[in-house]
Design a protein around this motif. Structure first.
Motif, PDB file in Angstrom:
ATOM      1  N   GLY A  68      -6.675  30.138   3.164  1.00 47.15           N
ATOM      2  CA  GLY A  68      -6.178  31.269   4.054  1.00 47.15           C
ATOM      3  C   GLY A  68      -6.242  32.491   3.400  1.00 47.15           C
ATOM      4  N   VAL A  69      -7.514  32.727   2.547  1.00 40.61           N
ATOM      5  CA  VAL A  69      -8.120  33.704   2.017  1.00 40.61           C
ATOM      6  C   VAL A  69      -9.305  34.372   2.605  1.00 40.61           C
ATOM      7  CG1 VAL A  69      -8.777  34.964   0.159  1.00 40.61           C
ATOM      8  CG2 VAL A  69      -6.902  33.444  -0.355  1.00 40.61           C
ATOM      9  N   SER A  70      -9.214  35.435   3.251  1.00 43.05           N
ATOM     10  CA  SER A  70     -10.609  36.012   3.922  1.00 43.05           C
ATOM     11  C   SER A  70     -10.655  37.292   3.275  1.00 43.05           C
ATOM     12  CB  SER A  70     -10.582  35.928   5.436  1.00 43.05           C
ATOM     13  OG  SER A  70      -9.504  36.731   6.035  1.00 43.05           O
ATOM     14  N   ILE A  71     -11.999  37.687   2.944  1.00 41.34           N
ATOM     15  CA  ILE A  71     -12.307  39.079   2.377  1.00 41.34           C
ATOM     16  C   ILE A  71     -12.949  39.766   3.345  1.00 41.34           C
ATOM     17  CG2 ILE A  71     -13.669  40.008   0.745  1.00 41.34           C
ATOM     18  CD1 ILE A  71     -13.495  37.676  -0.959  1.00 41.34           C
ATOM     19  N   GLU A  72     -12.331  40.806   3.740  1.00 40.05           N
ATOM     20  CA  GLU A  72     -12.835  41.805   4.950  1.00 40.05           C
ATOM     21  C   GLU A  72     -13.691  42.640   4.341  1.00 40.05           C
ATOM     22  OE1 GLU A  72      -9.940  43.292   7.129  1.00 40.05           O
ATOM     23  OE2 GLU A  72      -9.255  41.502   8.290  1.00 40.05           O
ATOM     24  N   ARG A  73     -13.654  43.337   3.006  1.00 39.90           N
ATOM     25  CA  ARG A  73     -14.313  44.022   2.487  1.00 39.90           C
ATOM     26  C   ARG A  73     -14.330  43.924   0.956  1.00 39.90           C
ATOM     27  NH1 ARG A  73      -9.689  46.970   3.559  1.00 39.90           N
ATOM     28  NH2 ARG A  73     -10.875  47.757   5.776  1.00 39.90           N
ATOM     29  N   ILE A  85       5.510  41.028   5.267  1.00 41.99           N
ATOM     30  CA  ILE A  85       4.449  40.570   4.608  1.00 41.99           C
ATOM     31  C   ILE A  85       4.526  39.040   4.635  1.00 41.99           C
ATOM     32  CG2 ILE A  85       3.024  40.633   2.494  1.00 41.99           C
ATOM     33  CD1 ILE A  85       3.061  43.133   3.951  1.00 41.99           C
ATOM     34  N   ASP A  86       5.859  38.420   4.406  1.00 43.55           N
ATOM     35  CA  ASP A  86       5.874  37.058   4.305  1.00 43.55           C
ATOM     36  C   ASP A  86       5.256  36.536   5.476  1.00 43.55           C
ATOM     37  OD1 ASP A  86       7.037  37.170   1.840  1.00 43.55           O
ATOM     38  OD2 ASP A  86       9.191  37.243   2.519  1.00 43.55           O
ATOM     39  N   LEU A  87       5.802  36.932   6.761  1.00 41.76           N
ATOM     40  CA  LEU A  87       5.460  36.405   7.932  1.00 41.76           C
ATOM     41  C   LEU A  87       3.968  36.520   8.048  1.00 41.76           C
ATOM     42  CD1 LEU A  87       7.878  38.374  10.438  1.00 41.76           C
ATOM     43  CD2 LEU A  87       7.762  35.689  10.077  1.00 41.76           C
ATOM     44  N   SER A  88       3.213  37.555   7.575  1.00 43.83           N
ATOM     45  CA  SER A  88       1.798  37.461   7.786  1.00 43.83           C
ATOM     46  C   SER A  88       0.999  36.429   6.827  1.00 43.83           C
ATOM     47  CB  SER A  88       1.260  38.876   7.283  1.00 43.83           C
ATOM     48  OG  SER A  88       0.021  38.985   7.183  1.00 43.83           O
ATOM     49  N   LEU A  89       1.724  36.413   5.631  1.00 43.43           N
ATOM     50  CA  LEU A  89       0.966  35.749   4.594  1.00 43.43           C
ATOM     51  C   LEU A  89       1.315  34.022   4.703  1.00 43.43           C
ATOM     52  CD1 LEU A  89       0.576  37.971   1.434  1.00 43.43           C
ATOM     53  CD2 LEU A  89      -1.078  37.637   3.231  1.00 43.43           C
ATOM     54  N   THR A  90       2.382  33.863   5.379  1.00 45.54           N
ATOM     55  CA  THR A  90       2.809  32.464   5.493  1.00 45.54           C
ATOM     56  C   THR A  90       2.384  31.755   6.661  1.00 45.54           C
ATOM     57  OG1 THR A  90       5.130  32.931   6.126  1.00 45.54           O
ATOM     58  CG2 THR A  90       4.730  32.667   3.751  1.00 45.54           C
ATOM     59  N   ARG A  91       1.701  32.333   7.612  1.00 44.18           N
ATOM     60  CA  ARG A  91       1.339  31.773   8.582  1.00 44.18           C
ATOM     61  C   ARG A  91       0.094  30.677   8.351  1.00 44.18           C
ATOM     62  NH1 ARG A  91      -0.285  36.994  11.908  1.00 44.18           N
ATOM     63  NH2 ARG A  91      -2.291  35.848  12.080  1.00 44.18           N
ATOM     64  N   ARG A  92      -0.167  29.768   9.404  1.00 43.20           N
ATOM     65  CA  ARG A  92      -1.130  28.781   9.164  1.00 43.20           C
ATOM     66  C   ARG A  92      -2.562  29.303   8.640  1.00 43.20           C
ATOM     67  NH1 ARG A  92      -1.113  23.507   9.983  1.00 43.20           N
ATOM     68  NH2 ARG A  92      -3.088  22.574  10.429  1.00 43.20           N
ATOM     69  N   GLU A  93      -2.891  30.367   9.457  1.00 45.55           N
ATOM     70  CA  GLU A  93      -3.916  31.063   9.258  1.00 45.55           C
ATOM     71  C   GLU A  93      -3.692  32.392   8.629  1.00 45.55           C
ATOM     72  OE1 GLU A  93      -6.756  30.694  12.254  1.00 45.55           O
ATOM     73  OE2 GLU A  93      -7.013  28.690  11.976  1.00 45.55           O
ATOM     74  N   SER A  94      -3.985  32.806   7.561  1.00 41.71           N
ATOM     75  CA  SER A  94      -3.064  33.849   7.031  1.00 41.71           C
ATOM     76  C   SER A  94      -4.154  35.130   7.328  1.00 41.71           C
ATOM     77  CB  SER A  94      -3.201  34.233   5.454  1.00 41.71           C
ATOM     78  OG  SER A  94      -2.419  32.911   4.873  1.00 41.71           O
ATOM     79  N   THR A  95      -3.396  36.120   7.695  1.00 41.96           N
ATOM     80  CA  THR A  95      -4.155  37.721   8.046  1.00 41.96           C
ATOM     81  C   THR A  95      -4.471  38.151   6.651  1.00 41.96           C
ATOM     82  OG1 THR A  95      -2.428  38.019   9.872  1.00 41.96           O
ATOM     83  CG2 THR A  95      -3.835  40.053   9.069  1.00 41.96           C
ATOM     84  N   SER A  96      -5.561  38.574   6.476  1.00 43.96           N
ATOM     85  CA  SER A  96      -6.192  38.996   5.271  1.00 43.96           C
ATOM     86  C   SER A  96      -5.653  40.425   5.120  1.00 43.96           C
ATOM     87  CB  SER A  96      -7.831  39.055   5.269  1.00 43.96           C
ATOM     88  OG  SER A  96      -8.238  39.709   4.383  1.00 43.96           O
ATOM     89  N   LEU A  97      -5.235  40.632   3.620  1.00 42.62           N
ATOM     90  CA  LEU A  97      -4.781  41.945   3.258  1.00 42.62           C
ATOM     91  C   LEU A  97      -5.806  42.382   2.335  1.00 42.62           C
ATOM     92  CD1 LEU A  97      -0.879  41.516   2.667  1.00 42.62           C
ATOM     93  CD2 LEU A  97      -2.280  42.261   4.663  1.00 42.62           C
ATOM     94  N   LEU A  98      -6.823  41.905   2.206  1.00 42.14           N
ATOM     95  CA  LEU A  98      -7.995  42.178   1.235  1.00 42.14           C
ATOM     96  C   LEU A  98      -8.763  43.161   1.716  1.00 42.14           C
ATOM     97  CD1 LEU A  98      -9.018  38.728  -0.281  1.00 42.14           C
ATOM     98  CD2 LEU A  98      -7.347  40.577  -1.469  1.00 42.14           C
TER      99      LEU A  98
END
Length: 259
Positions: free
Chosen positions: A199-204, A246-259
């Motif tokens: 669930g963690v993706s690094i954009e930058r 933030i809960d909605l974003s980070l608890t989805r099956r494929e998390s949206t990156s906030l990094l």
């Protein structure tokens, strides 16, 4: 705070943000003491600072009380006062909470929160002697946004942020200020912990040099906190006023990156 000629102790200075902070400090005309567990890494930092004769190098583990005392005695003997204490040493730990073991949790808390608290207390006499002086605690954006897969790490950085706020208010009458710095993911060896966590993706990844310059500018301007510019500032605001987003974003099956 006018940084030229100020005396700064930087922990975790053998690599990453700590090394970049040390190099940037010497460019600003500061006298720097660098601390870390590996002498070879500290020597490489000192060479890059291009002021090896003016640099104090102390090999020490900041989680060990005897090492903290020896570090204090070295600074007291050489300088007698300390203008800036930078609590930068830290570890990044990630993984499923269900599988993380006690040893990892204990190490994370010992390095990321117990050691900075202890160092601030140990060095308080030297900071008060140099006042106005400042403590800089290097946290993380995860100290505002608790990220799944980094429960223990987020807990340690939330604690560091809370400690920084409380300490700033307590020490203000004594002439010692506190800055809490919250960089986002940075291109350091520690960043490897972000890989492989579901669930963690690094954009930058920010260059450590940019992070260091941002921190020193904040110290020079006397800021109580400093965050990376960009969307993270919006996410931190949302976390405070509408955490459910933030809960909605980070608890989805494929998390949206906030990094």
């Amino acid at each position: 705070m006018q940084l030229e000629s100020k005396r700064a102790l930087i922990t975790g200075a053998g690599s990453g943000i700590g090394r970049a902070l040390a190099i940037a400090a010497t460019k600003r005309g500061m006298h720097v003491a660098i601390c870390g567990r590996r002498s070879e890494a500290l020597e490489r930092t000192a060479v890059q600072m291009d002021r090896t004769r003016d640099t104090l190098i102390v090999v020490a583990d900041v989680t060990v009380p005897a090492d903290r005392r020896r570090l204090f005695e070295t600074i007291a003997r050489e300088w007698g006062e300390l203008d800036v204490l930078v609590n930068n040493a830290g570890v990044v730990t990630g993984g499923s909470f269900a599988t993380i073991d006690d040893q990892i949790v204990e190490e994370t808390l010992r390095v990321n929160i117990q050691a900075p608290i202890a160092l601030a207390r140990v060095f308080l006499p030297l900071l008060e002697a140099a006042r106005p002086s400042r403590i800089v605690n290097v946290g993380s954006i995860f100290g505002d946004i608790a990220y799944p897969g980094f429960a223990a790490y987020s807990a340690s950085k939330f604690a560091l942020r809370g400690f920084s706020d409380a300490l700033r208010r307590e020490l203000a009458p004594h002439g010692v200020s506190v800055t809490y710095a919250a960089p986002r993911a940075t291109a350091t060896v520690a960043a490897s912990a972000f890989y492989g966590v579901p669930g963690v993706s690094i954009e930058r990844l920010d260059p450590p040099e940019r992070v260091a310059e941002t921190i020193w500018r904040a110290v020079a301007r006397g800021k109580p906190s400093v965050y990376a510019r960009g969307p993270e500032s919006l996410f931190v605001l949302l976390q405070r006023i509408a955490p459910w987003l933030i809960d909605l974003s980070l608890t989805r099956r494929e998390s949206t990156s906030l990094l």
